[in-house]
Write a protein that holds these residues in place. Structure first.
Motif, PDB file in Angstrom:
ATOM      1  N   PHE A 238      77.950 119.239 105.251  1.00 22.26           N
ATOM      2  CA  PHE A 238      78.410 120.355 104.879  1.00 22.26           C
ATOM      3  C   PHE A 238      77.713 120.852 103.534  1.00 22.26           C
ATOM      4  N   THR A 239      76.499 120.935 103.544  1.00 24.83           N
ATOM      5  CA  THR A 239      75.745 121.478 102.508  1.00 24.83           C
ATOM      6  C   THR A 239      75.603 123.018 102.458  1.00 24.83           C
ATOM      7  N   ASN A 240      74.933 123.516 101.823  1.00 28.26           N
ATOM      8  CA  ASN A 240      74.693 125.011 101.761  1.00 28.26           C
ATOM      9  C   ASN A 240      75.944 125.944 101.755  1.00 28.26           C
ATOM     10  N   HIS A 241      76.876 125.855 100.824  1.00 26.73           N
ATOM     11  CA  HIS A 241      78.159 126.402 100.712  1.00 26.73           C
ATOM     12  C   HIS A 241      79.060 126.344 101.758  1.00 26.73           C
ATOM     13  N   SER A 242      79.272 125.085 102.097  1.00 28.85           N
ATOM     14  CA  SER A 242      80.525 124.744 103.127  1.00 28.85           C
ATOM     15  C   SER A 242      81.465 123.778 102.602  1.00 28.85           C
ATOM     16  N   ARG A 243      81.784 123.575 101.562  1.00 29.50           N
ATOM     17  CA  ARG A 243      82.657 122.713 100.880  1.00 29.50           C
ATOM     18  C   ARG A 243      83.866 123.593 100.089  1.00 29.50           C
ATOM     19  N   GLY A 244      85.073 123.044 100.292  1.00 34.33           N
ATOM     20  CA  GLY A 244      86.165 123.409  99.526  1.00 34.33           C
ATOM     21  C   GLY A 244      86.822 121.964  99.165  1.00 34.33           C
ATOM     22  N   HIS A 245      87.316 121.936  97.878  1.00 28.43           N
ATOM     23  CA  HIS A 245      88.190 120.835  97.644  1.00 28.43           C
ATOM     24  C   HIS A 245      89.353 121.204  96.779  1.00 28.43           C
ATOM     25  N   GLN A 246      90.569 120.466  97.648  1.00 30.41           N
ATOM     26  CA  GLN A 246      91.886 120.716  96.913  1.00 30.41           C
ATOM     27  C   GLN A 246      92.103 119.341  95.890  1.00 30.41           C
ATOM     28  N   TYR A 247      91.990 119.740  94.830  1.00 31.43           N
ATOM     29  CA  TYR A 247      91.827 118.646  93.637  1.00 31.43           C
ATOM     30  C   TYR A 247      93.185 118.297  93.056  1.00 31.43           C
ATOM     31  N   MET A 248      94.248 119.425  92.953  1.00 31.05           N
ATOM     32  CA  MET A 248      95.528 119.207  92.361  1.00 31.05           C
ATOM     33  C   MET A 248      96.541 119.719  93.091  1.00 31.05           C
ATOM     34  N   VAL A 249      97.938 119.390  93.105  1.00 30.53           N
ATOM     35  CA  VAL A 249      98.932 120.112  93.816  1.00 30.53           C
ATOM     36  C   VAL A 249     100.104 120.221  93.003  1.00 30.53           C
ATOM     37  N   ASN A 250     100.765 121.196  93.347  1.00 32.53           N
ATOM     38  CA  ASN A 250     102.216 121.448  92.604  1.00 32.53           C
ATOM     39  C   ASN A 250     101.848 121.766  91.082  1.00 32.53           C
ATOM     40  N   SER A 251     101.084 122.618  90.833  1.00 28.87           N
ATOM     41  CA  SER A 251     100.903 122.732  89.636  1.00 28.87           C
ATOM     42  C   SER A 251     101.619 124.171  89.318  1.00 28.87           C
ATOM     43  N   LYS A 252     102.645 123.931  88.435  1.00 25.91           N
ATOM     44  CA  LYS A 252     103.366 125.382  87.872  1.00 25.91           C
ATOM     45  C   LYS A 252     102.822 126.245  87.041  1.00 25.91           C
ATOM     46  N   GLU A 253     102.127 127.408  87.432  1.00 18.47           N
ATOM     47  CA  GLU A 253     101.423 127.978  86.179  1.00 18.47           C
ATOM     48  C   GLU A 253     101.910 129.305  86.012  1.00 18.47           C
ATOM     49  N   THR A 254     102.114 130.028  84.715  1.00 18.97           N
ATOM     50  CA  THR A 254     102.219 131.456  84.539  1.00 18.97           C
ATOM     51  C   THR A 254     101.288 132.088  83.922  1.00 18.97           C
ATOM     52  N   ARG A 255     101.012 133.397  84.488  1.00 13.55           N
ATOM     53  CA  ARG A 255      99.960 134.225  83.815  1.00 13.55           C
ATOM     54  C   ARG A 255     100.674 135.733  83.990  1.00 13.55           C
ATOM     55  N   ASN A 256     100.608 136.287  82.752  1.00 16.31           N
ATOM     56  CA  ASN A 256     100.972 137.557  82.617  1.00 16.31           C
ATOM     57  C   ASN A 256     102.307 137.893  83.091  1.00 16.31           C
ATOM     58  N   GLY A 257     103.372 136.959  83.030  1.00 11.02           N
ATOM     59  CA  GLY A 257     104.709 137.308  83.314  1.00 11.02           C
ATOM     60  C   GLY A 257     105.003 136.665  84.817  1.00 11.02           C
ATOM     61  N   TYR A 258     104.024 136.023  85.546  1.00 14.13           N
ATOM     62  CA  TYR A 258     104.358 135.631  86.862  1.00 14.13           C
ATOM     63  C   TYR A 258     103.979 134.202  86.717  1.00 14.13           C
TER      64      TYR A 258
END
Length: 275
Positions: A238-258
């Motif tokens: 899975f080389t040449n731009h073929s990977r994704g990595h879910q590295y953290m879950v359930n992160s509650k984040e606020t940006r610009n009021g949302y």
């Protein structure tokens, strides 16, 4: 039902007045992963992404744009999809794409026969091939209806199961191959979401690679924003731009009021072709 999908059912978008500091977004590149001239050029995103159970409102997506994330995963369909999607329409896809978001389509299809818990759709050794083909047809139809064009990827979500159960594992591989083959027949790229200790490992370690997905989104919750240093499989896979990595879950984040509760992903792989 795994803890992954259960956690997604508890997700929500809330309205707040707090903001959050963010860092610069990441870039986009066009790649070609298949030689056939009939395939549209692959669209690749490299940077941070997030996934959350229900697609956020357009207002929330506009508020979050230009910050930590440049891509968002959306659950386009599947009988095991954990949340309803009132916001996920062709108009929403067009609007968030115009804002600048890259989208990662994920489809929660049939789950393994030996998986613990209940799922609305489970495959068996007998039904694996036919379900794989019919689910792929549905995934293509859902993608197309949302304005995600041919050449886009679809990431098949396979939750954890006992891969040492040979009959169960063989049935899963039959299903995945059928899904992948039918997907590519419609000129959609194949992707796969799975866990490094089980469902992703089954694909990466399979002796016969025929018709297995070309892009791997691996769940490894080590809080490391990388697709390379903690890559658990063969260095040439899975080389040449073929990977994704879910590295953290359930992160509650606020940006610009949302505020949105998300999973964090490091991304270097195909995203949907829209617009």
């Amino acid at each position: 039902m795994s803890s992954h999908r259960q956690s997604k059912k508890r997700r929500y978008v809330t309205w707040t007045v707090a903001g959050a500091a963010v860092v610069a977004g990441a870039g986009i590149a066009a790649q070609t992963s298949m030689a056939a001239t009939t395939w549209p050029a692959q669209r690749t995103y490299t940077g941070r992404a997030f996934d959350t159970c229900a697609a956020p409102s357009l207002s929330a997506m506009k508020a979050w744009h230009g910050g930590l994330y440049g891509a968002a995963a959306v659950y386009i369909g599947g009988k095991n999809r954990g949340c309803s999607q009132p916001n996920l329409t062709a108009s929403w896809v067009k609007s968030v794409s115009t804002v600048g978001w890259k989208l990662i389509p994920i489809y929660v299809g049939a789950q393994p026969p030996c998986q613990t818990g209940s799922s609305p759709e489970k495959l068996t050794a007998t039904t694996a091939a036919s379900l794989g083909a019919s689910d792929a047809a549905d995934a293509v139809a859902k993608s197309s209806a949302l304005g995600m064009k041919a050449g886009s990827p679809v990431y098949l979500d396979m939750e954890p199961y006992d891969i040492t159960n040979t009959s169960c594992n063989n049935a899963v591989l039959t299903y995945v191959r059928a899904f992948d083959k039918a997907l590519r027949a419609k000129t959609y790229r194949s992707g796969y979401y799975g866990f490094t200790s089980s469902s992703a490992k089954a694909i990466a370690k399979a002796t016969d690679k025929t018709d297995l997905p070309g892009n791997m989104w691996y769940a490894l919750w080590d809080k490391q924003n990388t697709t390379t240093t903690d890559w658990p499989f063969g260095a040439t896979q899975f080389t040449n731009h073929s990977r994704g990595h879910q590295y953290m879950v359930n992160s509650k984040e606020t940006r610009n009021g949302y505020t949105i509760t998300v999973d964090r992903d490091a991304w270097d792989a195909p995203v949907a072709i829209t617009g």
